[in-house]
Design a protein around this motif. Structure first.
Motif, PDB file in Angstrom:
ATOM      1  N   GLU A  68      -0.844   3.064  -3.971  1.00 38.63           N
ATOM      2  CA  GLU A  68      -0.505   1.763  -4.355  1.00 38.63           C
ATOM      3  C   GLU A  68      -1.776   0.844  -4.734  1.00 38.63           C
ATOM      4  OE1 GLU A  68       2.712   1.176  -5.332  1.00 38.63           O
ATOM      5  OE2 GLU A  68       2.392   0.102  -6.518  1.00 38.63           O
ATOM      6  N   PHE A  69      -1.773   0.445  -6.197  1.00 40.56           N
ATOM      7  CA  PHE A  69      -2.934  -0.183  -6.142  1.00 40.56           C
ATOM      8  C   PHE A  69      -2.780  -1.433  -5.888  1.00 40.56           C
ATOM      9  CE2 PHE A  69      -5.049  -4.524  -9.081  1.00 40.56           C
ATOM     10  CZ  PHE A  69      -6.521  -3.176  -8.812  1.00 40.56           C
ATOM     11  N   CYS A  70      -3.884  -1.381  -4.440  1.00 41.18           N
ATOM     12  CA  CYS A  70      -3.890  -2.905  -3.616  1.00 41.18           C
ATOM     13  C   CYS A  70      -4.747  -3.970  -4.163  1.00 41.18           C
ATOM     14  CB  CYS A  70      -3.576  -2.652  -2.391  1.00 41.18           C
ATOM     15  SG  CYS A  70      -4.773  -1.028  -1.617  1.00 41.18           S
ATOM     16  N   MET A  94      -9.610   3.407   0.265  1.00 39.79           N
ATOM     17  CA  MET A  94      -9.480   2.939   1.437  1.00 39.79           C
ATOM     18  C   MET A  94      -8.237   4.871   1.085  1.00 39.79           C
ATOM     19  SD  MET A  94      -5.850   0.273   1.491  1.00 39.79           S
ATOM     20  CE  MET A  94      -4.856   0.240   2.651  1.00 39.79           C
ATOM     21  N   HIS A 139       0.817  -1.431   0.223  1.00 41.46           N
ATOM     22  CA  HIS A 139       0.409  -0.106   0.136  1.00 41.46           C
ATOM     23  C   HIS A 139       1.000   1.240   0.050  1.00 41.46           C
ATOM     24  CE1 HIS A 139      -3.274  -2.841   1.247  1.00 41.46           C
ATOM     25  NE2 HIS A 139      -2.405  -3.276   1.746  1.00 41.46           N
ATOM     26  N   CYS A 193      -4.599   5.850   0.114  1.00 39.98           N
ATOM     27  CA  CYS A 193      -3.585   4.830  -0.416  1.00 39.98           C
ATOM     28  C   CYS A 193      -3.742   4.823  -2.149  1.00 39.98           C
ATOM     29  CB  CYS A 193      -4.360   3.407  -0.552  1.00 39.98           C
ATOM     30  SG  CYS A 193      -3.152   1.888  -1.268  1.00 39.98           S
ATOM     31  N   HIS A 196      -9.031  -0.850  -4.208  1.00 40.84           N
ATOM     32  CA  HIS A 196      -7.917   0.301  -3.473  1.00 40.84           C
ATOM     33  C   HIS A 196      -8.596   1.590  -3.244  1.00 40.84           C
ATOM     34  CE1 HIS A 196      -4.217   2.495  -4.279  1.00 40.84           C
ATOM     35  NE2 HIS A 196      -4.390   3.392  -5.740  1.00 40.84           N
TER      36      HIS A 196
HETATM   37 CU1  CUA Z   1      -3.768   0.025  -0.358  1.00 39.96          CU
HETATM   38 CU2  CUA Z   1      -4.535   0.917  -2.301  1.00 39.96          CU
END
Ligand code: CUA
Length: 321
Positions: free
Chosen positions: A192-194, A201, A155, A190, A198
Motif C-alpha cells: 500500500e503506497f505509504c 519496504m 501499510h 509493503c 514505499h
Molecule cells: Cu509501507 Cu508502503
C-alpha cells in the motif's frame, strides 16, 4: 533482494487457495476472451460487403431477429452463471484462508512504520518474547498468527508465496494467519503506497525446520553479544554516544530507544533498511554515514564520523549475531 516473491509458487495453504482461485479466474477469462473474439470474428465475417445494404431491416428478416435475440439471452445467461461461479470460488477461497487451526500458532505483533517492519515475537509470553525488524523466521508446518498495526500511515503486508495482502491501518488491529509448508526464503513487500520509500519496504520471511527456528528464536532472545575486540568495544562506545542510541535499541547496552529497528541481533539479518542494502561490513558503514544515499526520505539522519569510527561501528554491529 533474494527470496521467492511469486504468487504462482505457493508455499503454504493460504497461498495455495489463492493460487487455485487465480487459476480459476485465468481459465474463465481465457474462455470468455476466446468466445468474445470468436463472436467478433463471425460478426466481421458476416458484415455487409461493399455495395450491400448496410442496415438490414430486421422486421424483413425474422430469422435474423430471432438469432439476435437468442444471442443476447445466451450472452446474459452465460455471463451471469460465470459471475456466480466466480463469486462462489472467491467465497470458498476466502473461507480456506481463515480455516487454519491456530492451536500451536507462533504469535507475532507486526507494526508498519515509514518504511520498515517492527516485529515482536510471542508478545504475551514474557519469557519467550523478543523484538526484531524486517526479517521474520517461522517454523515450517506451524501456523503463524500475525497481529498487524500501523504506526503512522496505512501499510499492507504481502508475502505472495505465503498468503494474500492485509492492510495495516492506524488505530485498528487486524490479524493474518499463515503457514509455510516448505522451507525457504520468501520475500514480502509493503503493498500500500505509504510514502517516498514505499518501494523499499520489503520484509523477508525465512521458513525453516522447527529445530532451526527454536535455535534462531533462542539466539534472538539473548541479550547482545559483548564486544570481543578493541575495535568492537570502540564501536559500541560510539553507538552509545552518537545519535544511534537515540532511536535504536541494543539489549544489554545503553541503547534502549524504540523509534527504529532493534539492533540486538542485527548481524543475523541479511539486509539493512528493509531490504535497501545488503548487510556487509562496507555497506553497513556507508549506511550508518549516509542512509539517505540508499533510501532518500528515510528517518535515519546522516552521521558525520571519521572512516575509522564508521568501521568500528560497523564491526561492532557486525558482531551482533
Ligand atoms: Cu509501507 Cu508502503
Amino acid at each position: 533482494m533474494n527470496g521467492v516473491h511469486d504468487v504462482l509458487a505457493p508455499a503454504g495453504p493460504q497461498a495455495l487457495a489463492l493460487f487455485h482461485l487465480w487459476n480459476a479466474m485465468l481459465v474463465a477469462c481465457v474462455v470468455v476472451f476466446a468466445l468474445t473474439m470468436a463472436v467478433l470474428a463471425v460478426a466481421l465475417w458476416r458484415a455487409p460487403r461493399a455495395g450491400e445494404r448496410t442496415r438490414p431491416d430486421l422486421d424483413a428478416h425474422p430469422r435474423r431477429e430471432a438469432t439476435l435475440r437468442r444471442s443476447v439471452v445466451w450472452g446474459i445467461a452465460g455471463s451471469s452463471v460465470l459471475l456466480v461461479v466466480l463469486l462462489f470460488a472467491s467465497f470458498f477461497a476466502d473461507r480456506a484462508l481463515s480455516a487454519l487451526p491456530l492451536a500451536d500458532a507462533v504469535h507475532i505483533d507486526l507494526v508498519g512504520h515509514q518504511f520498515w517492519w517492527e516485529a515482536h515475537y510471542e508478545p504475551n509470553s514474557p519469557e519467550r518474547t523478543f523484538a526484531t525488524a524486517n526479517e521474520l523466521h517461522v517454523p515450517v508446518g506451524r501456523p503463524v498468527l500475525i497481529r498487524l498495526r500501523a504506526d503512522d500511515v496505512i501499510h499492507s503486508l504481502w508475502v505472495p508465496s505465503l498468503g494474500g495482502k492485509k492492510d495495516l491501518i492506524p488505530g485498528r488491529e487486524s490479524t493474518l494467519a499463515l503457514r509455510a509448508d516448505r522451507a525457504g526464503t520468501y520475500r514480502g513487500q509493503c503493498a500500500e503506497f505509504c510514502g517516498y520509500q514505499h518501494a523499499k519496504m520489503a520484509l523477508v520471511v525465512v521458513a525453516e525446520p522447527p529445530a532451526d527456528y527454536e535455535r534462531w528464536s533462542a539466539a534472538q532472545r539473548a541479550p547482545a553479544r559483548e564486544p570481543a575486540t578493541a575495535q568492537e568495544r570502540r564501536g559500541l562506545a560510539l553507538v552509545e554516544q552518537t545519535s544511534c542510541a537515540m532511536c535504536h535499541a541494543i539489549h544489554g547496552t545503553r541503547a534502549r530507544a524504540r523509534r527504529a529497528p532493534d539492533l540486538t541481533h542485527v548481524a543475523s539479518r541479511g539486509w539493512l533498511g528493509a531490504g535497501a542494502v545488503e548487510n556487509t561490513p562496507e555497506l553497513r558503514a556507508e549506511w550508518i554515514a549516509r542512509a539517505q544515499k540508499f533510501k532518500p526520505g528515510v528517518n535515519m539522519p546522516p552521521l558525520d564520523a571519521a572512516p575509522d569510527d564508521l568501521a568500528a561501528m560497523s564491526a561492532y554491529l557486525g558482531s551482533l549475531r
